[in-house]
Enzyme design. Structure first.
Site: not given
Ligand code: MN
Length: 723
Positions: A139, A48, A259, A76-77, A72
């Site tokens: 992201d 990812h 169109d 956080e993870d 990134h």
């Molecule tokens: Mn992410």
């Protein structure tokens, strides 16, 4: 999975000076940090951030941004910390990752004030460095591309958030390509049926028109070349979501949509743009009203292009967008394009002589400006003009005088605003200024309104406000406040009742003694018990018994004496009656009215407090055998100019002008008519009765009016209604 060297190669291809070492270290660090983590699809998690980085290489962004993209999700993870990132990669990248960590879990879908607050956080984080926004959008784009692996309910939420916030934000930043893709995927999730219908129709048209795109491309390229313009012409079908939006906006059916093919004509210089336009208009018939020149007047997001619609081959309407290569880059990549061009020494030249972006693009300036205002809290209206627009439709954003943003649902009034600021502000609200002018509390607030709530501590919100408020918070608070105010009034009344009763026994009221009796009476606290007495739900005699007072039979009879105090005014053992209209606990019987100067009694009405009757009221008879419900009352009107109701019956001649005479006398004498009803008299066609509810100051005033009425020729009789 993209190899490490592949990623680095992609970057060095457009940026030979890229920091390869940084990219390599970030790649390895992120891969190790995510370790065995997997995504919903089952693939390695590291894929990812790697794909996010790859998207950003398509935007040709600098090494720091690519590194931040790789990192990134680490803080956080994974076990990684901000400190570690800073030690290993420096302050710049740590700051980018920090911005991304802060906004990683922001929920922007809930339709609450929290949404505005979260949007504020999002904009704040992004404004510190526009690259935070670029990584966040990449992201989101990758998450959208892999959305099928996510559980259905979560999928819808993410799609909604993308449609509401990220796609418009990408659009506002001039990143058309990202916006288009985000919208298309979100549309598929949010409206699968609509998406399918449009795609089926597009496929059918495509089959019918065969190689029409190719033939127009070839014809146009040829025409332009004949006139000495080397152009790159590409035809495309419009995207299903943009077709859907057009259908919605113009209420068209698919068949009416003409169109759906568009062409981009990319040329070398601005001059060639205008020449190409001339050639196209000479070759095909232009559709009037469809010409737009965004080169002389660029859009706010820096978009530049010439738009025109013509009737092309096969009598099909086609839209043409004519622009230079650089304009195209900016149209597709917006802020991201500026991120490189701003530093290029030949940027001015590359932009072909027209307004060169200074150090920053319009879009970035917009973002920064927005946040400056958020921080400084000034010029709220301008803030709004720029934000709300694309981002919200069913909310209004208003501001406190200090610039705090208050998000409210559409239709909200200053009352909602006051309660949204704070319950205490709502409870004490007596008026409002909107944009500096006094405004009624029923005013529907508009986007950008600055609302100044005028407060008074003496205020209790009237129950009727509940109907003026649209927010649940305001309604609940108003209900609570009116209940509390009523309870306070009832408790005050209850206290007076028991005080007077004790006084008759020659005792003084001591609150503590009442308090000790509370548990025996089944009430939570003293105020509750007192309110119950005031409401007539609890007998004062029972309370006194619970207090341990022994009351002998004669005393009891004395207490229950239902004859009201002799003196009509100011009996010290009576409960004083003041401005009745504003209290809930005391009400005057609407069957008779009652005015100062006449003798009154109160009857406890369980659950509703005391009803005041004049002593002559017929209704009192029904309470003769319930002496415990009788309460001594006395007027205590003071100097206040109040009005009190009195109901009278006036018999008048059935002739022209009678009614006018009556109204004239009443108004001449300074009385008000609150209600008037005509009642036909049975068997007397020459007369009819008027049932009038008057508002007068006191008994003297009432008598003057009644005498005045009697003196008129049209009036045969005037009497006081007894119920
Ligand atoms: Mn992410």
């Amino acid at each position: 999975m993209m190899r490490q060297y592949e990623l680095v190669e992609r970057v060095t291809k457009y940026d030979p000076d890229a920091d390869e070492d940084l990219l390599n270290r970030a790649y390895v660090y992120a891969m190790k940090a995510h370790g065995n983590q997997t995504r919903a699809s089952g693939e390695a998690y590291f894929n990812h951030p790697l794909e996010v980085a790859a998207i950003l290489t398509e935007m040709k962004l600098d090494s720091a941004t690519i590194a931040a993209a790789l990192l990134h999700d680490t803080v956080e993870d994974t076990e990684a910390t901000h400190q570690e990132i800073e030690e290993k990669f420096g302050k710049e990248i740590a700051a980018l990752v920090d911005g991304l960590t802060k906004i990683a879990k922001l929920d922007l879908v809930t339709k609450e004030a929290a949404q505005a607050e979260n949007l504020r956080k999002l904009l704040l984080a992004m404004s510190k460095d526009v690259r935070v926004l670029l990584v966040k959008l990449a992201d989101r784009l990758h998450n959208m591309r892999t959305l099928e692996h996510v559980k259905p309910d979560k999928r819808v939420r993410i799609a909604q958030e993308t449609m509401d916030i990220y796609a418009p934000l990408a659009g506002r930043m001039g990143m058309q390509a990202v916006r288009d893709e985000l919208e298309d995927i979100a549309f598929q999730v949010l409206n699968p049926d609509g998406n399918k219908i449009i795609n089926d129709r597009l496929a059918k048209l495509h089959a019918e028109s065969g190689g029409i795109l190719k033939s127009i491309e070839a014809e146009l390229t040829q025409k332009l070349a004949e006139n000495g313009i080397k152009a790159e012409v590409t035809g495309r079908e419009k995207r299903s979501y943009s077709i859907f939006r057009k259908m919605e906006r113009k209420l068209l059916s698919l068949g009416q949509l003409s169109d759906i093919f568009g062409f981009r004509v990319i040329v070398g210089t601005v001059d060639q743009c205008y020449r190409a336009l001339g050639i196209i208009h000479r070759t095909y018939r232009a559709v009037p009203g469809r010409f737009k020149d965004y080169i002389s007047t660029p859009k706010q997001n820096d978009y530049r292009s010439i738009h025109t619609t013509v009737i092309g081959p096969h009598h099909m309407r086609v839209e043409m967008q004519i622009r230079t290569r650089l304009m195209h880059e900016i149209a597709e990549r917006g802020v991201a394009a500026h991120a490189i061009y701003k530093d290029a020494p030949d940027a001015k030249e590359a932009l072909d002589g027209f307004r060169a972006p200074a150090a920053e693009s319009n879009a970035y300036r917009w973002l920064r400006h927005l946040v400056e205002m958020l921080q400084e809290g000034e010029s709220p209206r301008e803030f709004l003009e720029h934000t709300k627009l694309e981002l919200f439709h069913d909310q209004v954003f208003c501001f406190t005088p200090k610039g705090k943003l208050i998000a409210l649902p559409k239709g909200a009034t200053p009352i909602d605003f006051a309660y949204a600021v704070h319950t205490s502000v709502g409870d004490s609200c007596v008026g409002a200024k909107v944009n500096g002018n006094h405004a009624p509390l029923v005013t529907e607030l508009q986007n950008g309104d600055e609302v100044d709530i005028i407060r008074s501590e003496a205020q209790t919100p009237p129950a009727a406000w509940e109907g003026l408020a649209v927010t649940g918070k305001a309604r609940a608070a108003i209900r609570k406040a009116t209940r509390a105010a009523a309870r306070k009034q009832f408790a005050g009344l209850g206290r007076e009742i028991i005080e007077k009763m004790l006084a008759k026994l020659g005792k003084t009221y001591v609150e503590k003694e009442v308090t000790t009796a509370i548990p025996r009476l089944g009430h939570k606290n003293t105020d509750d018990a007192l309110a119950a007495i005031g409401k007539g739900e609890l007998s004062a005699i029972d309370v006194m018994k619970a207090m341990g007072l022994t009351i002998d039979d004669t005393k009891l009879k004395e207490l229950r004496r239902r004859t009201p105090a002799r003196k009509a005014d100011g009996d010290e053992l009576s409960i004083p009656v003041r401005g009745v209209s504003r209290t809930t606990a005391l009400r005057i019987s609407p069957d008779t009215g009652a005015v100062p100067g006449e003798r009154i009694v109160g009857i406890l009405m369980p659950g509703a407090g005391i009803t005041i009757y004049p002593i002559f009221a017929k209704a009192l008879e029904q309470f003769d055998n319930q002496p415990e419900r009788w309460v001594d009352l006395a007027w205590d009107t003071g100097a206040e100019e109040q009005r009190y109701p009195a109901r009278i019956k006036v018999s008048i001649l059935n002739e022209v002008g009678s009614l006018a005479q009556v109204a004239q006398v009443i108004s001449d004498q300074g009385g008000n008519i609150d209600a008037l009803q005509m009642v036909a008299r049975e068997g007397a066609r020459d007369f009819f009765d008027l049932d009038i509810m008057l508002e007068v100051h006191d008994l003297k005033h009432l008598n003057e009016i009644m005498a005045g009425l009697k003196s008129r020729s049209a009036v045969s009789d005037v009497t006081r209604k007894t119920g």
